[in-house]
Design a protein around this motif. Structure first.
Motif, mmCIF file in Angstrom:
data_model
loop_
_atom_site.group_PDB
_atom_site.id
_atom_site.type_symbol
_atom_site.label_atom_id
_atom_site.label_comp_id
_atom_site.label_asym_id
_atom_site.label_seq_id
_atom_site.Cartn_x
_atom_site.Cartn_y
_atom_site.Cartn_z
ATOM 1 N N ARG A 165 0.858 -1.195 0.000
ATOM 2 C CA ARG A 165 0.000 0.000 0.000
ATOM 3 C C ARG A 165 0.894 1.245 0.000
ATOM 4 N NH1 ARG A 165 -5.413 -0.737 1.490
ATOM 5 N NH2 ARG A 165 -5.943 -2.818 2.276
ATOM 6 N N GLY A 166 0.630 2.157 -0.931
ATOM 7 C CA GLY A 166 1.414 3.384 -1.007
ATOM 8 C C GLY A 166 2.754 3.230 -1.707
ATOM 9 N N PHE A 167 2.964 2.069 -2.369
ATOM 10 C CA PHE A 167 4.275 1.811 -2.975
ATOM 11 C C PHE A 167 4.577 2.775 -4.122
ATOM 12 C CE2 PHE A 167 6.899 -0.510 -6.125
ATOM 13 C CZ PHE A 167 8.048 -0.650 -5.362
ATOM 14 N N THR A 168 3.573 3.054 -4.972
ATOM 15 C CA THR A 168 3.826 3.925 -6.123
ATOM 16 C C THR A 168 4.245 5.324 -5.685
ATOM 17 O OG1 THR A 168 1.446 4.406 -6.236
ATOM 18 C CG2 THR A 168 2.297 2.679 -7.686
ATOM 19 N N VAL A 169 3.554 5.858 -4.672
ATOM 20 C CA VAL A 169 3.914 7.201 -4.209
ATOM 21 C C VAL A 169 5.271 7.173 -3.512
ATOM 22 C CG1 VAL A 169 2.780 7.043 -1.948
ATOM 23 C CG2 VAL A 169 3.031 9.262 -3.048
ATOM 24 N N THR A 170 5.621 6.042 -2.904
ATOM 25 C CA THR A 170 6.929 5.920 -2.267
ATOM 26 C C THR A 170 8.036 5.947 -3.302
ATOM 27 O OG1 THR A 170 5.985 4.605 -0.476
ATOM 28 C CG2 THR A 170 8.368 4.487 -0.764
ATOM 29 N N ILE A 171 7.864 5.183 -4.376
ATOM 30 C CA ILE A 171 8.872 5.150 -5.430
ATOM 31 C C ILE A 171 9.039 6.528 -6.058
ATOM 32 C CG2 ILE A 171 9.233 4.355 -7.803
ATOM 33 C CD1 ILE A 171 10.270 2.392 -5.867
ATOM 34 N N ILE A 172 7.909 7.190 -6.334
ATOM 35 C CA ILE A 172 7.979 8.527 -6.936
ATOM 36 C C ILE A 172 8.609 9.518 -5.956
ATOM 37 C CG2 ILE A 172 6.597 10.458 -7.801
ATOM 38 C CD1 ILE A 172 4.641 8.361 -8.912
ATOM 39 N N GLY A 173 8.231 9.413 -4.679
ATOM 40 C CA GLY A 173 8.803 10.304 -3.675
ATOM 41 C C GLY A 173 10.267 10.026 -3.408
ATOM 42 N N MET A 174 10.703 8.782 -3.642
ATOM 43 C CA MET A 174 12.107 8.431 -3.405
ATOM 44 C C MET A 174 13.036 9.120 -4.396
ATOM 45 S SD MET A 174 14.271 6.932 -1.530
ATOM 46 C CE MET A 174 13.111 6.079 -0.464
ATOM 47 N N VAL A 175 12.531 9.438 -5.582
ATOM 48 C CA VAL A 175 13.366 10.108 -6.580
ATOM 49 C C VAL A 175 13.873 11.454 -6.060
ATOM 50 C CG1 VAL A 175 13.409 11.124 -8.887
ATOM 51 C CG2 VAL A 175 12.329 8.890 -8.525
ATOM 52 N N PRO A 176 12.985 12.373 -5.616
ATOM 53 C CA PRO A 176 13.518 13.636 -5.094
ATOM 54 C C PRO A 176 14.222 13.489 -3.750
ATOM 55 C CG PRO A 176 11.138 13.569 -4.844
ATOM 56 C CD PRO A 176 11.503 12.393 -5.687
ATOM 57 N N TYR A 177 13.765 12.535 -2.907
ATOM 58 C CA TYR A 177 14.374 12.421 -1.569
ATOM 59 C C TYR A 177 15.811 11.889 -1.651
ATOM 60 C CZ TYR A 177 15.366 11.154 3.213
ATOM 61 O OH TYR A 177 15.963 11.055 4.439
ATOM 62 N N ALA A 178 15.965 10.658 -2.150
ATOM 63 C CA ALA A 178 17.308 10.072 -2.214
ATOM 64 C C ALA A 178 18.188 10.827 -3.201
ATOM 65 C CB ALA A 178 17.210 8.594 -2.611
ATOM 66 N N GLY A 179 17.577 11.260 -4.322
ATOM 67 C CA GLY A 179 18.355 12.004 -5.307
ATOM 68 C C GLY A 179 18.911 13.289 -4.738
ATOM 69 N N THR A 180 18.061 14.067 -4.056
ATOM 70 C CA THR A 180 18.500 15.337 -3.469
ATOM 71 C C THR A 180 19.493 15.112 -2.339
ATOM 72 O OG1 THR A 180 16.374 16.355 -4.018
ATOM 73 C CG2 THR A 180 17.724 17.459 -2.357
ATOM 74 N N SER A 181 19.250 14.082 -1.522
ATOM 75 C CA SER A 181 20.134 13.794 -0.396
ATOM 76 C C SER A 181 21.546 13.458 -0.871
ATOM 77 C CB SER A 181 19.561 12.628 0.430
ATOM 78 O OG SER A 181 20.397 12.326 1.525
ATOM 79 N N PHE A 182 21.664 12.524 -1.815
ATOM 80 C CA PHE A 182 22.983 12.141 -2.307
ATOM 81 C C PHE A 182 23.604 13.240 -3.172
ATOM 82 C CE2 PHE A 182 21.764 7.716 -1.239
ATOM 83 C CZ PHE A 182 22.916 7.335 -0.565
ATOM 84 N N LEU A 183 22.775 13.984 -3.885
ATOM 85 C CA LEU A 183 23.292 15.117 -4.665
ATOM 86 C C LEU A 183 23.947 16.138 -3.744
ATOM 87 C CD1 LEU A 183 23.545 17.257 -6.933
ATOM 88 C CD2 LEU A 183 21.115 17.748 -6.606
ATOM 89 N N THR A 184 23.239 16.520 -2.683
ATOM 90 C CA THR A 184 23.777 17.504 -1.741
ATOM 91 C C THR A 184 25.023 16.971 -1.049
ATOM 92 O OG1 THR A 184 21.502 18.261 -1.342
ATOM 93 C CG2 THR A 184 23.190 19.009 0.194
#
Length: 325
Positions: A195-214
């Motif tokens: 439950r909520g997997f699709t929004v998690t995957i989509i939300g993971m793009v800006p979260y993990a991407g921004t975290s590792f980018l910074t």
């Protein structure tokens, strides 16, 4: 030249990746344990638990909520769901950091090839890979943390096994469930744990991407690279500082996705007869709180994520030094 070739081969080896993953798993567990009480309160706020809605919206409310939990259930109440957290966090953090090292080297084999876009891509891919393999444990953890006296009809204390049994029994046997949902649950019972997997995957793009980018950008800019033949210096204070900044920026960018995800994860409790979809979840959040509803608990999110990310990155780097990677 031979030492450079050897180092390159080491970074491509599974021995290097597994050691990095072990360091990341330990780092994730240490970081999550440090902020476990705040995590419990944050989940209660995000999911609009009726017992704790009156505390949302202020920093003091978070401490009042934690004080109430401690008064009613002691330290065990503040750590409710933490066993499931650790079961999830070790493989999640291990896979995330291991995948990041592998993807990072594939996209950026030398420091000269590092770009912000590639850093973002490496972080996003590593986060998505880790979520794919560990998401059911996250749903179980949230269910355990969500339950309070009024939200759960059962007098029994929430446990890992009871959460699995509850999720497994939802939806399929309900006479009011739609034919489509019943068929979906009957055919693929494992989807109840996604439950909520699709929004998690989509939300993971800006979260993990921004975290590792910074993380990558600030380290490249402010931590000098060692000279040829020199050992890479330990930088625990810099790792803590850069990790904290990375977590704060990533949390701000991705927080609305986290609110939607939490609501969908507890959808089996609020609407056990069917699957809560994206559209109706977003609408329900907006109708009850407007645009501010997508940022409920953000202040406590900072209290949680900044130290958690700082500790996670710092312990990961320290673990890699100990394991000689």
């Amino acid at each position: 030249m031979p030492s450079n070739v050897s180092a390159s081969r080491d970074k491509q080896s599974w021995d290097y990746a597994l050691r990095s993953g072990l360091a990341g798993g330990v780092a994730g567990c240490v970081a999550k344990t440090a902020i476990a009480p705040l995590d419990r309160v944050k989940i209660l706020f995000q999911t609009s638990n009726p017992d704790f809605q009156k505390y949302t919206g202020s920093w003091s409310g978070a401490f009042k909520a934690a004080s109430r939990i401690y008064t009613e259930a002691g330290v065990r109440g503040l750590l409710q769901g933490h066993s499931a957290t650790l079961l999830r966090v070790f493989p999640y953090a291990s896979i995330k950091f291991m995948a990041y090292d592998k993807v990072h080297y594939m996209l950026m084999p030398t420091r000269e090839q590092e770009t912000n876009l590639r850093r973002f891509a490496a972080g996003s891919l590593s986060g998505m890979i880790s979520v794919l393999f560990t998401y059911p444990l996250e749903v179980i953890r949230v269910r355990m943390a969500f339950q309070t006296r009024s939200s759960s009809p059962s007098p029994l204390r929430p446990s890992f096994i009871r959460a699995i049994q509850q999720i497994s029994s939802e939806g399929a046997s309900r006479p009011s469930a739609s034919r489509t949902t019943k068929t979906l649950f009957d055919t693929f019972p494992v989807l109840k744990f996604y439950r909520g997997f699709t929004v998690t995957i989509i939300g993971m793009v800006p979260y993990a991407g921004t975290s590792f980018l910074t993380w990558g950008f600030l380290r490249a800019r402010y931590i000098p690279r060692p000279k040829p033949g020199e050992k890479k210096p330990a930088t625990p204070l810099a790792d803590l500082t850069i990790g904290g900044i990375s977590g704060m920026i990533a949390q701000t960018v991705s927080y609305p996705f986290e609110i939607i995800r939490r609501r969908m994860q507890v959808g089996g409790l609020t609407r056990p007869d069917r699957w809560m979809r994206w559209g109706e979840t977003v609408k329900a959040i907006y109708n009850t709180g407007g645009w501010r509803g997508f940022y409920v608990g953000l202040s406590i999110g900072y209290l949680k994520v900044v130290p958690m990310t700082a500790i996670s990155y710092a312990v990961w780097q320290a673990g890699k030094r100990v394991l000689k990677v």
